[in-house]
Design a protein around this motif. Structure first.
Motif, PDB file in Angstrom:
ATOM      1  N   LEU A  75     -38.531   5.837 -19.435  1.00  0.00           N
ATOM      2  CA  LEU A  75     -38.980   4.831 -18.458  1.00  0.00           C
ATOM      3  C   LEU A  75     -39.347   5.538 -17.159  1.00  0.00           C
ATOM      4  O   LEU A  75     -38.597   6.396 -16.702  1.00  0.00           O
ATOM      5  CB  LEU A  75     -37.870   3.818 -18.187  1.00  0.00           C
ATOM      6  N   GLY A  76     -40.472   5.162 -16.577  1.00  0.00           N
ATOM      7  CA  GLY A  76     -40.856   5.765 -15.301  1.00  0.00           C
ATOM      8  C   GLY A  76     -42.321   5.632 -15.024  1.00  0.00           C
ATOM      9  O   GLY A  76     -42.978   4.725 -15.503  1.00  0.00           O
ATOM     10  N   GLU A  77     -42.824   6.617 -14.276  1.00  0.00           N
ATOM     11  CA  GLU A  77     -44.247   6.535 -13.900  1.00  0.00           C
ATOM     12  C   GLU A  77     -44.902   7.901 -13.892  1.00  0.00           C
ATOM     13  O   GLU A  77     -44.212   8.903 -13.775  1.00  0.00           O
ATOM     14  CB  GLU A  77     -44.399   5.902 -12.517  1.00  0.00           C
ATOM     15  N   GLU A 106     -41.959  10.841 -13.191  1.00  0.00           N
ATOM     16  CA  GLU A 106     -40.714  10.541 -12.473  1.00  0.00           C
ATOM     17  C   GLU A 106     -40.030   9.379 -13.159  1.00  0.00           C
ATOM     18  O   GLU A 106     -40.606   8.290 -13.262  1.00  0.00           O
ATOM     19  CB  GLU A 106     -41.002  10.168 -11.016  1.00  0.00           C
ATOM     20  N   GLY A 107     -38.825   9.602 -13.662  1.00  0.00           N
ATOM     21  CA  GLY A 107     -38.134   8.520 -14.356  1.00  0.00           C
ATOM     22  C   GLY A 107     -36.867   9.003 -15.010  1.00  0.00           C
ATOM     23  O   GLY A 107     -36.247   9.977 -14.559  1.00  0.00           O
ATOM     24  N   ILE A 108     -36.500   8.304 -16.068  1.00  0.00           N
ATOM     25  CA  ILE A 108     -35.296   8.653 -16.822  1.00  0.00           C
ATOM     26  C   ILE A 108     -35.579   8.483 -18.302  1.00  0.00           C
ATOM     27  O   ILE A 108     -36.466   7.730 -18.698  1.00  0.00           O
ATOM     28  CB  ILE A 108     -34.099   7.744 -16.462  1.00  0.00           C
ATOM     29  N   LEU A 150     -33.282   7.469 -21.643  1.00  0.00           N
ATOM     30  CA  LEU A 150     -32.010   7.044 -22.228  1.00  0.00           C
ATOM     31  C   LEU A 150     -31.947   7.570 -23.649  1.00  0.00           C
ATOM     32  O   LEU A 150     -32.873   7.354 -24.435  1.00  0.00           O
ATOM     33  CB  LEU A 150     -31.938   5.515 -22.231  1.00  0.00           C
ATOM     34  N   ASP A 190     -34.835  17.053 -15.985  1.00  0.00           N
ATOM     35  CA  ASP A 190     -34.280  17.676 -14.782  1.00  0.00           C
ATOM     36  C   ASP A 190     -32.787  17.931 -15.008  1.00  0.00           C
ATOM     37  O   ASP A 190     -31.931  17.175 -14.543  1.00  0.00           O
ATOM     38  CB  ASP A 190     -34.522  16.767 -13.580  1.00  0.00           C
ATOM     39  N   VAL A 191     -32.508  19.002 -15.742  1.00  0.00           N
ATOM     40  CA  VAL A 191     -31.121  19.293 -16.124  1.00  0.00           C
ATOM     41  C   VAL A 191     -30.681  20.632 -15.543  1.00  0.00           C
ATOM     42  O   VAL A 191     -31.497  21.478 -15.190  1.00  0.00           O
ATOM     43  CB  VAL A 191     -30.963  19.324 -17.666  1.00  0.00           C
ATOM     44  N   MET A 222     -28.249   9.383 -19.789  1.00  0.00           N
ATOM     45  CA  MET A 222     -29.526   9.192 -19.113  1.00  0.00           C
ATOM     46  C   MET A 222     -29.919  10.559 -18.573  1.00  0.00           C
ATOM     47  O   MET A 222     -29.198  11.108 -17.721  1.00  0.00           O
ATOM     48  CB  MET A 222     -29.365   8.251 -17.925  1.00  0.00           C
ATOM     49  N   VAL A 223     -31.039  11.080 -19.021  1.00  0.00           N
ATOM     50  CA  VAL A 223     -31.486  12.364 -18.499  1.00  0.00           C
ATOM     51  C   VAL A 223     -32.593  12.101 -17.481  1.00  0.00           C
ATOM     52  O   VAL A 223     -33.575  11.411 -17.790  1.00  0.00           O
ATOM     53  CB  VAL A 223     -31.997  13.287 -19.625  1.00  0.00           C
ATOM     54  N   PRO A 224     -32.439  12.628 -16.256  1.00  0.00           N
ATOM     55  CA  PRO A 224     -33.486  12.416 -15.252  1.00  0.00           C
ATOM     56  C   PRO A 224     -34.744  13.212 -15.604  1.00  0.00           C
ATOM     57  O   PRO A 224     -34.662  14.303 -16.163  1.00  0.00           O
ATOM     58  CB  PRO A 224     -32.854  12.933 -13.959  1.00  0.00           C
ATOM     59  N   ILE A 225     -35.892  12.653 -15.242  1.00  0.00           N
ATOM     60  CA  ILE A 225     -37.194  13.312 -15.431  1.00  0.00           C
ATOM     61  C   ILE A 225     -37.812  13.518 -14.051  1.00  0.00           C
ATOM     62  O   ILE A 225     -37.978  12.552 -13.304  1.00  0.00           O
ATOM     63  CB  ILE A 225     -38.143  12.437 -16.279  1.00  0.00           C
ATOM     64  N   THR A 226     -38.114  14.762 -13.718  1.00  0.00           N
ATOM     65  CA  THR A 226     -38.736  15.090 -12.434  1.00  0.00           C
ATOM     66  C   THR A 226     -39.945  15.974 -12.701  1.00  0.00           C
ATOM     67  O   THR A 226     -39.833  16.953 -13.450  1.00  0.00           O
ATOM     68  CB  THR A 226     -37.722  15.817 -11.520  1.00  0.00           C
TER      69      THR A 226
END
Lengths: 137, 137, 137
Positions: free
Chosen positions: B135-137, B36-38, B40, B110-111, B101-105
């Motif tokens: 960046l995330g976890e 879960e994160g983003i 760049l 997550d596009v 910034m691409v979201p990560i799920t």
């Protein structure tokens, strides 16, 4: 996760100004202690931009001329019915963008050789803010 | 917080190129282990863009033609007094933006169904970089 | 690090619409419990934008007129050879940007006095999504 939030204040002498804020952003990042993360730099007023490009006066002059062509001053903007006169400044912010995320690696701004962070004022001579928010570890 | 930083290098054959980097970004995200994160994705040279749109050749051709109209080559850019000849490329980067910034799920980009990450080169035939920071976890 | 991911769905009545989504984003941030962080708001379809500017009808009308000039409808877009008719909508998304990062400070959207988050639809009358991803602590 560490975070640090600061606000930069501007009150420009001129209606339009382009101000290099790279050092101010770098200082806030240094003070945050963040080694790996990002810093969001975002204009909080809707007639100003934050962008990343060259610290070169000729280019800045080209940008100003280009914006005057693509988002010209015009008394007929419908926004002016509110009493405002800054319709072009709103459009300039939309064209140029209002925020950037600068990556932080090993405690420093991780930018290219010519990348500089700029505040662009399109409706100045009043107090306005930019938020600088550091996030990371 | 986890982080991972990689750099993509480009040295295009042509002055202008549009390169789909979605798979490269997805691979770096997978390797990061972030769930879960983003991420760049940011062009580190000031005459290139990163944007998200369709992987469709006709559209890319339309974008190129559109940019040529809105930010045309012009010998009279003041920036050229420095000896450079790429004033239009700087303006194109500003118009198209230089980062996303691409979201990560759940560990993946997550596009939307047609969203693809592109590197747009406006002053190529030289070595240039894009930073990819997860960046995330 | 905390995170929360939500999707806003739109199916507009008109081909072009400008929808203020600030309250929806603020609600998701509140529910996330994040006190210090950012929220990414990103249009997942490639003919729509997310931007931050004034909630003023005259300005929105100016933006629409301006986009019609800078990215006009045109039957000759090469993208239309695929059977699509929305070339201008792709260009509008590129011009206006497709995402914003809103800072979160003390549990609230940390925005300027007139900053409002907008979803701009340029090819509506179909189901489309915006991702809202909160990250922080």
């Amino acid at each position: 996760m560490k975070s640090k939030t600061e606000y930069l204040w501007f009150n420009t002498d001129h209606e339009h100004e382009y101000i290099n804020i790279t050092e101010k952003v770098a200082t806030i990042v240094r003070e945050s202690g963040v080694q790996e993360g990002i810093v969001l730099v975002s204009a909080m007023h809707i007639t100003a931009s934050v962008y990343v490009n060259d610290a070169e006066d000729g280019l800045i002059s080209d940008i100003e001329e280009w914006l005057t062509k693509l988002a010209p001053p015009n008394p007929n903007y419908k926004h002016h019915r509110t009493g405002e006169t800054n319709g072009d400044a709103h459009l300039r912010r939309l064209l140029m963008g209002h925020q950037v995320m600068v990556p932080i690696t090993k405690g420093k701004l991780d930018v290219g050789p010519w990348e500089q962070v700029y505040y662009a004022e399109f409706d100045g001579q009043r107090r306005k803010r930019v938020i600088v928010k550091v996030l990371g570890e």
